[in-house]
Design a protein around this motif. Structure first.
Motif, PDB file in Angstrom:
ATOM      1  N   LEU A   1      11.955   8.096  -8.926  1.00 60.03           N
ATOM      2  CA  LEU A   1      11.531   9.166  -9.826  1.00 60.03           C
ATOM      3  C   LEU A   1      10.013   9.322  -9.825  1.00 60.03           C
ATOM      4  O   LEU A   1       9.495  10.450  -9.842  1.00 60.03           O
ATOM      5  N   ILE A   2       9.293   8.199  -9.811  1.00 59.15           N
ATOM      6  CA  ILE A   2       7.832   8.264  -9.767  1.00 59.15           C
ATOM      7  C   ILE A   2       7.359   8.868  -8.457  1.00 59.15           C
ATOM      8  O   ILE A   2       6.433   9.680  -8.422  1.00 59.15           O
ATOM      9  N   THR A   3       7.999   8.475  -7.359  1.00 53.61           N
ATOM     10  CA  THR A   3       7.641   9.043  -6.059  1.00 53.61           C
ATOM     11  C   THR A   3       7.904  10.543  -6.024  1.00 53.61           C
ATOM     12  O   THR A   3       7.126  11.310  -5.456  1.00 53.61           O
ATOM     13  N   ARG A   4       8.991  10.964  -6.660  1.00 52.74           N
ATOM     14  CA  ARG A   4       9.366  12.390  -6.629  1.00 52.74           C
ATOM     15  C   ARG A   4       8.543  13.228  -7.604  1.00 52.74           C
ATOM     16  O   ARG A   4       8.056  14.308  -7.254  1.00 52.74           O
ATOM     17  N   PHE A   5       8.346  12.735  -8.829  1.00 51.01           N
ATOM     18  CA  PHE A   5       7.737  13.566  -9.860  1.00 51.01           C
ATOM     19  C   PHE A   5       6.331  13.126 -10.263  1.00 51.01           C
ATOM     20  O   PHE A   5       5.621  13.888 -10.927  1.00 51.01           O
ATOM     21  N   GLY A   6       5.925  11.915  -9.896  1.00 51.75           N
ATOM     22  CA  GLY A   6       4.604  11.440 -10.271  1.00 51.75           C
ATOM     23  C   GLY A   6       4.652  10.503 -11.473  1.00 51.75           C
ATOM     24  O   GLY A   6       5.633  10.455 -12.222  1.00 51.75           O
ATOM     25  N   GLN A   7       3.578   9.765 -11.660  1.00 57.50           N
ATOM     26  CA  GLN A   7       3.534   8.746 -12.702  1.00 57.50           C
ATOM     27  C   GLN A   7       3.377   9.343 -14.097  1.00 57.50           C
ATOM     28  O   GLN A   7       4.014   8.887 -15.054  1.00 57.50           O
ATOM     29  N   ARG A   8       2.522  10.353 -14.239  1.00 58.32           N
ATOM     30  CA  ARG A   8       2.277  10.904 -15.568  1.00 58.32           C
ATOM     31  C   ARG A   8       3.538  11.515 -16.193  1.00 58.32           C
ATOM     32  O   ARG A   8       3.849  11.203 -17.360  1.00 58.32           O
ATOM     33  N   PRO A   9       4.288  12.365 -15.486  1.00 60.88           N
ATOM     34  CA  PRO A   9       5.501  12.905 -16.105  1.00 60.88           C
ATOM     35  C   PRO A   9       6.498  11.828 -16.515  1.00 60.88           C
ATOM     36  O   PRO A   9       7.142  11.944 -17.566  1.00 60.88           O
ATOM     37  N   MET A  10       6.645  10.779 -15.699  1.00 58.23           N
ATOM     38  CA  MET A  10       7.584   9.716 -16.047  1.00 58.23           C
ATOM     39  C   MET A  10       7.090   8.910 -17.251  1.00 58.23           C
ATOM     40  O   MET A  10       7.887   8.482 -18.093  1.00 58.23           O
ATOM     41  N   LEU A  11       5.776   8.715 -17.341  1.00 60.32           N
ATOM     42  CA  LEU A  11       5.231   8.027 -18.506  1.00 60.32           C
ATOM     43  C   LEU A  11       5.501   8.833 -19.778  1.00 60.32           C
ATOM     44  O   LEU A  11       5.965   8.287 -20.788  1.00 60.32           O
TER      45      LEU A  11
ATOM     46  N   SER B   1       0.827  -1.211   0.000  1.00 58.10           N
ATOM     47  CA  SER B   1       0.000   0.000   0.000  1.00 58.10           C
ATOM     48  C   SER B   1       0.860   1.258   0.000  1.00 58.10           C
ATOM     49  O   SER B   1       0.407   2.320  -0.431  1.00 58.10           O
ATOM     50  N   GLU B   2       2.109   1.154   0.486  1.00 59.83           N
ATOM     51  CA  GLU B   2       3.001   2.318   0.527  1.00 59.83           C
ATOM     52  C   GLU B   2       3.445   2.654  -0.902  1.00 59.83           C
ATOM     53  O   GLU B   2       3.890   1.780  -1.645  1.00 59.83           O
ATOM     54  N   PRO B   3       3.280   3.919  -1.337  1.00 57.05           N
ATOM     55  CA  PRO B   3       3.471   4.272  -2.752  1.00 57.05           C
ATOM     56  C   PRO B   3       4.824   3.879  -3.319  1.00 57.05           C
ATOM     57  O   PRO B   3       4.895   3.341  -4.419  1.00 57.05           O
ATOM     58  N   ARG B   4       5.922   4.149  -2.592  1.00 59.32           N
ATOM     59  CA  ARG B   4       7.227   3.870  -3.161  1.00 59.32           C
ATOM     60  C   ARG B   4       7.454   2.378  -3.325  1.00 59.32           C
ATOM     61  O   ARG B   4       7.986   1.929  -4.341  1.00 59.32           O
ATOM     62  N   LYS B   5       7.046   1.587  -2.340  1.00 59.84           N
ATOM     63  CA  LYS B   5       7.200   0.131  -2.457  1.00 59.84           C
ATOM     64  C   LYS B   5       6.332  -0.416  -3.588  1.00 59.84           C
ATOM     65  O   LYS B   5       6.726  -1.330  -4.310  1.00 59.84           O
ATOM     66  N   GLN B   6       5.136   0.147  -3.741  1.00 59.73           N
ATOM     67  CA  GLN B   6       4.274  -0.285  -4.840  1.00 59.73           C
ATOM     68  C   GLN B   6       4.936   0.016  -6.185  1.00 59.73           C
ATOM     69  O   GLN B   6       4.918  -0.804  -7.098  1.00 59.73           O
ATOM     70  N   ALA B   7       5.540   1.201  -6.297  1.00 61.82           N
ATOM     71  CA  ALA B   7       6.235   1.564  -7.534  1.00 61.82           C
ATOM     72  C   ALA B   7       7.435   0.646  -7.776  1.00 61.82           C
ATOM     73  O   ALA B   7       7.720   0.255  -8.915  1.00 61.82           O
TER      74      ALA B   7
END
Length: 490
Positions: free
Chosen positions: A328-338, A132-138
């Motif tokens: 990077l996803i945790t820092r900037f979000g999923q959409r920018p990285m996509l 459930s923790e965002p970074r571990k999920q990523a």
């Protein structure tokens, strides 16, 4: 959360390792066969017309059963479905290795495709709901992305090594010990989830329609290159497959317990992620397929050398997916990285469009493959995270099956379209007086540019549909979330 959470985390990562190994085994098998086809043809006396069915006999059931297998995971438990698929895949792999005739190998490859679909359909759903923790999920989704992409890059290399050093039989035998380890570890480490029960969603008619429709659609696509895209056979089969799929959609809209609840598509992020994946994979298949052909048919590489040429992309994908994407996803979000990842993939395809007849690997191919690996390593985890973040754990098997189906159909359609373009372009250039090598290079350049076009369309769709978070959607990776129950206990 204290010590129990730490135990759960350790157990969860072991479970994810098992699941990702299973995914990598299945993806490797989809790619390992290609480099061994000439040897298989000589060993079993395959005709040129029937040799393609070594691949197609696997692809057709695999693409057709993913949705059904994903839903079964939600109903009877994802652990049971996963381990059953691994067992069937492993046994049929052994049978493939012992095959002595064309018919035997084709039959066992079909069974292997069934096992591969059953095993892989629920993997993403299990991985995405482990934390459930965002970074571990990523990080977990990044590991899954590496297993998928890395398996595609490692397949040709492993196929070349086993075929050159042992025999073609070992490209199948190698799955048996891996499958045995997965079953033994999985039985003890993956907690059994009870599922919703078959009485919650046994839509038999829907299962028949989607399985028949998908199998027929995949068959039509892979057969079109031989029969012709404009032939009566292809058109009739295509119309019949579309009719079956339309019937499935109508059935899902009216069934009391649908196999694929249409409400799942109310999630803009899930819908967009699947469309983006379809277009991205349609283009990406061009790198592995036509890149291998360029290295062997133009630069004169052996199967083993061609496999080694893909090692850099595997290393880059592993480094980015496992080491950097989560941060990077945790820092900037999923959409920018996509979006950044898709832009890099487009750039890589444009670089590949400049390949030469007298090309040099470190100039003409390796830089583009590294950029491609960087782009995929960023885009894939972000795309899958966006799609899976909006579904409930109870729907994760269905969503996982949908993602896998989109990937398979995107790859099949993309490769068919690119192959048709290459064939036509090669004929045109040959008729214009170009040499064989120059004609092939010109055709591959066109395929790479078309691949860039597919991914550009994916980027445009992503930007248009993912402009801001959905109202009521699950938070993105950079936002705090409330804990949810872990699937694995200490």
């Amino acid at each position: 959360m204290g010590q129990p959470a730490l135990k759960n985390t350790k157990s969860s990562w072991l479970t994810i390792s098992v699941l990702c190994l299973g995914q990598m085994m299945i993806v490797i098998d989809q790619n390992i066969v290609n480099v061994a086809l000439p040897t298989v043809q000589r060993g079993l006396g395959f005709s040129s017309e029937n040799l393609v069915w070594v691949v197609n006999a696997y692809v057709i059931p695999f693409g057709g059963l993913l949705m059904l297998a994903g839903r079964l995971g939600d109903l009877i438990g994802r652990k049971i479905v996963f381990l059953t698929g691994v067992a069937l895949f492993s046994v049929s792999s052994l049978l493939c290795g012992f095959a002595t005739t064309e018919a035997m190998l084709i039959l066992f490859r079909f069974i292997q495709g069934v096992g591969g679909a059953i095993a892989s359909a629920c993997i993403l759903g299990m991985v995405a709901t482990m934390f459930s923790e965002p970074r571990k999920q990523a990080q977990a989704i990044g590991a899954y992305s590496f297993a998928s992409a890395g398996g595609g890059a490692v397949g040709p290399l492993l196929g070349g090594v086993l075929t050159d050093m042992l025999s073609w039989n070992w490209i199948f035998f190698i799955n048996a010990p891996i499958g045995a380890v997965l079953i033994l570890v999985g039985l003890g480490r993956i907690e059994r989830d009870p599922g919703q029960g078959l009485n919650k969603g046994t839509d038999f008619m829907g299962a028949v329609l989607i399985t028949a429709g998908m199998m027929l659609l995949v068959y039509t696509i892979v057969d079109a290159e031989r029969a012709g895209w404009g032939s009566v056979r292809t058109l009739l089969l295509g119309l019949l497959s579309i009719a079956l799929l339309v019937g499935f959609v109508v059935r899902q809209a009216t069934a009391a317990q649908p196999l694929l609840p249409l409400k799942i598509f109310r999630s803009r992020s899930l819908t967009a992620a699947n469309i983006v994946q379809f277009m991205m994979i349609a283009g990406m298949f061009g790198l592995l397929f036509f890149g291998t052909l360029y290295l062997q048919r133009v630069l004169g590489y052996s199967p083993l050398e061609a496999g080694l040429a893909f090692v850099p992309i595997a290393v880059v994908i592993a480094t980015v997916s496992l080491g950097f994407s989560a941060r990077l996803i945790t820092r900037f979000g999923q959409r920018p990285m996509l979006f950044l990842g898709l832009a890099l993939i487009i750039a890589a395809f444009v670089m590949l469009s400049f390949i030469r007849v007298e090309g040099v690997y470190v100039v003409d191919f390796m830089p583009a493959s590294v950029v491609m690996g960087l782009g995929f390593g960023l885009a894939a985890p972000a795309m899958m995270g966006l799609g899976m973040s909006s579904v409930t754990p109870a729907e994760s098997g269905t969503a996982s099956g949908l993602f896998n189906t989109t990937q398979q159909i995107g790859g099949a359609i993309g490769l068919a379209v690119l192959s048709a373009v290459v064939t036509a372009r090669t004929s045109d250039l040959t008729a214009a007086g170009k040499s064989e090598a120059a004609s092939l290079v010109g055709a591959y350049q066109s395929a790479f540019l078309l691949g860039a076009g597919f991914v550009l369309l994916a980027l445009i769709i992503g930007v248009a549909m993912l402009r801001k978070p959905e109202a009521g959607a699950q938070p993105q990776a950079s936002e705090p979330v409330e804990p949810r129950e872990n699937l694995v206990t200490p």
